[in-house]
Design an enzyme around this catalytic site. Structure first.
Site, short mmCIF file in Angstrom:
data_model
loop_
_atom_site.label_atom_id
_atom_site.label_comp_id
_atom_site.label_asym_id
_atom_site.label_seq_id
_atom_site.Cartn_x
_atom_site.Cartn_y
_atom_site.Cartn_z
N THR A 259 0.81 -1.23 0.00
CA THR A 259 0.00 0.00 0.00
C THR A 259 0.84 1.27 0.00
O THR A 259 0.47 2.25 -0.63
CB THR A 259 -0.93 0.00 1.24
OG1 THR A 259 -1.80 -1.13 1.12
CG2 THR A 259 -1.75 1.26 1.34
N SER B 189 0.13 -9.95 -1.13
CA SER B 189 -0.59 -11.22 -1.26
C SER B 189 0.06 -12.10 -2.32
O SER B 189 -0.11 -13.31 -2.32
CB SER B 189 -2.05 -10.99 -1.66
OG SER B 189 -2.62 -10.06 -0.81
N GLN C 230 -4.33 -21.42 18.09
CA GLN C 230 -5.15 -20.36 17.49
C GLN C 230 -5.15 -19.12 18.37
O GLN C 230 -5.56 -18.05 17.94
CB GLN C 230 -6.58 -20.86 17.29
CG GLN C 230 -6.66 -21.94 16.24
CD GLN C 230 -8.05 -22.55 16.09
OE1 GLN C 230 -9.04 -21.95 16.50
NE2 GLN C 230 -8.11 -23.72 15.51
N1 ASP Z 1 -2.77 -5.64 0.12
C1 ASP Z 1 -1.71 -4.75 0.59
C2 ASP Z 1 -0.42 -5.53 0.58
O1 ASP Z 1 -0.20 -6.34 1.43
C3 ASP Z 1 -2.04 -4.27 1.96
C4 ASP Z 1 -1.03 -3.33 2.56
O2 ASP Z 1 0.08 -3.14 2.12
O3 ASP Z 1 -1.39 -2.70 3.60
O4 ASP Z 1 0.36 -5.35 -0.32
#
Ligand code: ASP
Length: 334
Positions: free
Chosen positions: A12, A59, A271
């Site tokens: 992000t 991701s 968990q």
């Molecule tokens: N989906 C983004 C990532 O992990 C979320 C973030 O960076 O906060 O690249």
């Protein structure tokens, strides 16, 4: 003056809006950093910025990206005093855990950071995270892989992303923060990693087949029979509480037993975010130990997965891996 290498992998912090949601924009990000006078003024260190190609939403980060970042650190190890890795928050704790094992004998700060709001947006948390990460790397007191986020410096392999939308997105439930950024940066030096010095070396990771199973009430273990075969080298079972599984009339234990005999290393994690697995504390966990599973103690799932990748990549036997899964290598567990 310290000389820091920033490695941007995406996330992000360097993203912009598109009609399909946020996507990384490396050129705009570089321009923003290079155009910010504050980042070049005292007491900021000297820094260089390199980007991995392509920049990713975390991701999409895989073992290949861990190896690429590890190789960049190893290649530049002697030329810089420390490293700041810009990374998406979603899998930052996995990458930090993996690097903590891969960078054997690390003797310099490696600080991962990112943000919940892109740096180009007015309320971004990226500015604070980035500036503090650079200052902590430049300070050179910390010689381990850490995450700086939301005012705290956390040991990378003890961290977990626990909030999807708060600016304090990471926690280290089983280990104290290594530093806190208030009016000044307060270092908790007694919590720093102490280990016998060994020469710095990068251990590249292989794409080992690993699985994670989360136990839930009513889970039908017989459905896992096809998955828990010798093809899976390592399995992390996320159990209830201190390592408990439903053991009334279900088929897990013979399956675990068969997998262990085939050389699969089964690690029991909890968990619960806080506390430790204690196999044998209840009847519902004794059976797992009897079947040959090992205790992940207070490991995060992220660290357990990364540790399995690392130990199998070292070429160790399943017996040695089982014993090392219960032994702290770089501060990841009790
Ligand atoms: N989906 C983004 C990532 O992990 C979320 C973030 O960076 O906060 O690249």
């Amino acid at each position: 003056m310290s000389h820091i290498l920033m490695i941007n992998t995406g996330g992000t912090i360097s993203m912009v809006h598109s009609d399909r949601g946020y996507v990384p924009d490396g050129k705009r990000f570089r321009k923003m950093l290079e155009g910010t006078d504050l980042l070049k003024a005292y007491p900021m260190p000297d820094w260089d910025l390199i980007e991995t190609e392509p920049l990713l939403d975390s991701s999409n980060v895989t073992v290949a990206e861990w190896n690429r970042v590890g190789a960049l650190i190893a290649e530049n190890h002697d030329a810089y005093d420390g490293f700041v890795i810009l990374h998406g928050t979603d899998t930052m704790a996995y990458t930090a855990s993996a690097l903590s094992f891969m960078l054997e004998g690390l003797d310099k700060p490696v600080i991962l950071t990112g943000s919940q709001i892109p740096l180009g947006e007015i309320r971004s948390d990226g500015r604070d995270n980035l500036i503090n990460a650079l200052l902590i790397a430049a300070d050179r007191r910390v010689n381990e892989v850490c995450i700086f986020f939301g005012g705290k410096l956390l040991r990378g392999n003890r961290s977990t992303k626990y909030s999807a939308d708060e600016l304090i997105a990471f926690a280290s439930p089983n280990y104290p923060a290594l530093a806190e950024a208030g009016i000044s940066i307060f270092y908790n030096e007694s919590a720093f990693l102490k280990r016998d010095p060994v020469p710095f070396r990068l251990q590249q990771l292989e794409e080992i087949p690993i699985g994670v199973i989360k136990v839930f009430p009513g889970i039908q273990f017989s459905l896992f029979d096809q998955i828990l075969t010798e093809k899976l080298k390592g399995i992390v079972i996320e159990t209830f509480g201190t390592g408990n599984i439903p053991n009334g009339g279900n088929a897990l234990l013979p399956i675990v037993n068969k997998a262990v005999k085939n050389g699969t290393v089964i690690t029991v994690c909890s968990q619960c975010l806080q506390g430790t697995v204690s196999l044998g504390a209840y009847e519902t966990s004794s059976a797992l130990a009897d079947a040959g599973a090992v205790s992940g103690k207070d490991l995060t799932t992220e660290a357990a997965v990364a540790k399995l990748y690392y130990l199998f990549s070292k070429g160790y036997t399943p017996d040695k891996i089982k014993s090392l899964m219960e032994t702290s290598i770089c501060g990841e567990e009790k």
